[in-house]
Design an enzyme around this catalytic site. Structure first.
Site, mmCIF file in Angstrom:
data_model
loop_
_atom_site.group_PDB
_atom_site.id
_atom_site.type_symbol
_atom_site.label_atom_id
_atom_site.label_comp_id
_atom_site.label_asym_id
_atom_site.label_seq_id
_atom_site.Cartn_x
_atom_site.Cartn_y
_atom_site.Cartn_z
ATOM 1 C CB SER A 1 -0.891 0.013 1.245
ATOM 2 O OG SER A 1 -1.541 1.266 1.330
ATOM 3 C CE LYS B 1 -11.959 -0.478 -1.327
ATOM 4 N NZ LYS B 1 -11.877 0.420 -2.465
ATOM 5 N N GLY C 1 -17.606 -3.422 -9.452
ATOM 6 C CA GLY C 1 -17.603 -2.514 -8.309
ATOM 7 C C GLY C 1 -16.836 -1.222 -8.580
HETATM 8 P P1 ATR Z 1 -13.782 -4.519 -9.624
HETATM 9 O O1 ATR Z 1 -14.016 -4.384 -8.157
HETATM 10 O O2 ATR Z 1 -12.331 -4.349 -10.048
HETATM 11 O O3 ATR Z 1 -14.689 -3.685 -10.431
HETATM 12 P P2 ATR Z 1 -15.404 -6.759 -10.384
HETATM 13 O O4 ATR Z 1 -16.551 -6.180 -9.642
HETATM 14 O O5 ATR Z 1 -15.105 -8.209 -10.302
HETATM 15 O O6 ATR Z 1 -14.049 -6.052 -9.945
HETATM 16 O O7 ATR Z 1 -15.559 -6.317 -11.920
HETATM 17 C C1 ATR Z 1 -14.609 -6.654 -12.902
HETATM 18 C C2 ATR Z 1 -15.021 -6.063 -14.232
HETATM 19 O O8 ATR Z 1 -14.009 -6.339 -15.207
HETATM 20 C C3 ATR Z 1 -16.316 -6.608 -14.788
HETATM 21 O O9 ATR Z 1 -16.939 -5.610 -15.552
HETATM 22 C C4 ATR Z 1 -15.817 -7.755 -15.687
HETATM 23 O O10 ATR Z 1 -16.703 -8.125 -16.705
HETATM 24 P P3 ATR Z 1 -17.933 -9.136 -16.389
HETATM 25 O O11 ATR Z 1 -18.972 -8.304 -15.663
HETATM 26 O O12 ATR Z 1 -18.420 -9.573 -17.727
HETATM 27 O O13 ATR Z 1 -17.365 -10.233 -15.567
HETATM 28 C C5 ATR Z 1 -14.599 -7.096 -16.274
HETATM 29 N N1 ATR Z 1 -13.587 -8.037 -16.789
HETATM 30 C C6 ATR Z 1 -12.803 -8.867 -16.069
HETATM 31 N N2 ATR Z 1 -11.970 -9.556 -16.887
HETATM 32 C C7 ATR Z 1 -12.252 -9.154 -18.157
HETATM 33 C C8 ATR Z 1 -11.734 -9.486 -19.442
HETATM 34 N N3 ATR Z 1 -10.769 -10.379 -19.596
HETATM 35 N N4 ATR Z 1 -12.258 -8.847 -20.526
HETATM 36 C C9 ATR Z 1 -13.247 -7.938 -20.377
HETATM 37 N N5 ATR Z 1 -13.776 -7.580 -19.190
HETATM 38 C C10 ATR Z 1 -13.292 -8.168 -18.090
#
Ligand code: ATR
Length: 277
Positions: free
Chosen positions: A15, A65, A130
């Protein structure tokens, strides 16, 4: 005795918050100590109770969180909208107030630090998790012409758009369905973590487009490399957002606004030094 602040997470050793807040405290001559606390999983409440016996404020990061949400007594409206909190503030009456400074931090980085107005712009947001939920209210409050959320899982983009449709013009779709050009494109997917690129059409970028990756790293992110290759006007990363969300928390706690620019510059330099070491 100095006032006590801390960040809680697991892991926590990477951090940058202690470095950022200590620099802010020096700059603004605030008598405080900010530390990083490694909290065992399942132990957030105990650790927070123990901290708040004397402590004044906490930042909370992965994976606590949700625990921080449960722990709080009251919430700011942006924390309620974000559905997540990153900042806890002990009030005079002993209650704990929760805030989320991530979204406003990103908006300040874009508009103040980088001089890119959001008002009147066409904005594309990639991702519907999120991280994206956390930025939508502050982005919409800047009064963009339109916000389009594109996501791999289309239903999540649509549901998220629906949740914020009372604040401004916002819609959701899949990556392939994105149409037209955008003035600001924000990558909030976690795809960058694995070096992947959300498959949006290249035609979204024009010569005046600003691209913002909420992730940061010493090297330009894959998304920013892609945008730069298409001659986007600017490619920005989330380091400024990290420092600005800290500045916002600091101001909430101490009532003074620190200067973020020198802190952003010094962390950027240290990232580059590590890279070339
Ligand atoms: P965070 O807290 O970082 O937002 P999250 O709530 O798990 O983590 O959300 C991750 C986001 O990245 C989502 O929008 C996910 O798409 P999905 O809703 O379809 O799962 C997106 N994401 C993760 N890996 C991805 C990839 N390889 N290509 C495109 N989108 C991706």
């Amino acid at each position: 005795m100095s006032d006590l602040y801390a960040v809680m997470g697991n892991p926590i050793n990477h951090s940058k918050s202690p470095q950022i807040h200590s620099t802010f405290a020096e700059q603004t001559e605030q008598d405080l100590i900010y530390s990083a606390i490694l909290v065992p999983l399942e132990k957030f409440k105990e650790e927070a109770d123990s901290f708040f016996r004397n402590g004044r404020g906490l930042n909370v990061t992965v994976p606590f969180k949700e625990d921080a949400w449960q722990y709080a007594d009251t919430y700011s409206s942006r924390a309620l909208r974000a559905g997540a909190v990153n900042t806890l503030i002990k009030k005079e009456d002993g209650s704990v107030h929760a805030d989320n400074t991530d979204g406003i931090g990103m908006v300040r980085d874009i508009t103040v630090n980088n001089g890119c107005e959001i008002k009147g712009k066409r904005v594309l947001v990639l991702g519907a998790g999120g991280a994206v939920r956390g930025i939508l209210e502050p982005v919409l409050e800047e009064k963009p012409r339109e916000v389009v959320i594109a996501n791999r899982t289309v239903s999540k983009a649509q549901a998220l758009a629906e949740d914020f449709s009372d604040i401004g013009e916002i819609s959701g779709c899949g990556f392939e369905q994105v149409e037209g050009q955008f003035d600001l494109i924000i990558n909030g997917t976690s795809a960058s973590l694995s070096g992947e690129l959300p498959p949006v059409p290249e035609s979204v970028i024009h010569l005046e487009t600003t691209c913002y990756d909420m992730m940061y790293s010493a090297e330009p992110t894959v998304f920013n490399q892609w945008a730069a290759g298409l001659n986007a006007a600017a490619t920005l990363d989330g380091l400024g957002m990290l420092v600005e969300q800290a500045a916002e928390s600091f101001e909430k706690w101490r009532g003074v606004r620190p200067e973020s620019k020198p802190v952003i510059n010094s962390i950027r330099e240290s990232l580059l030094l590590v890279k070339t070491a």
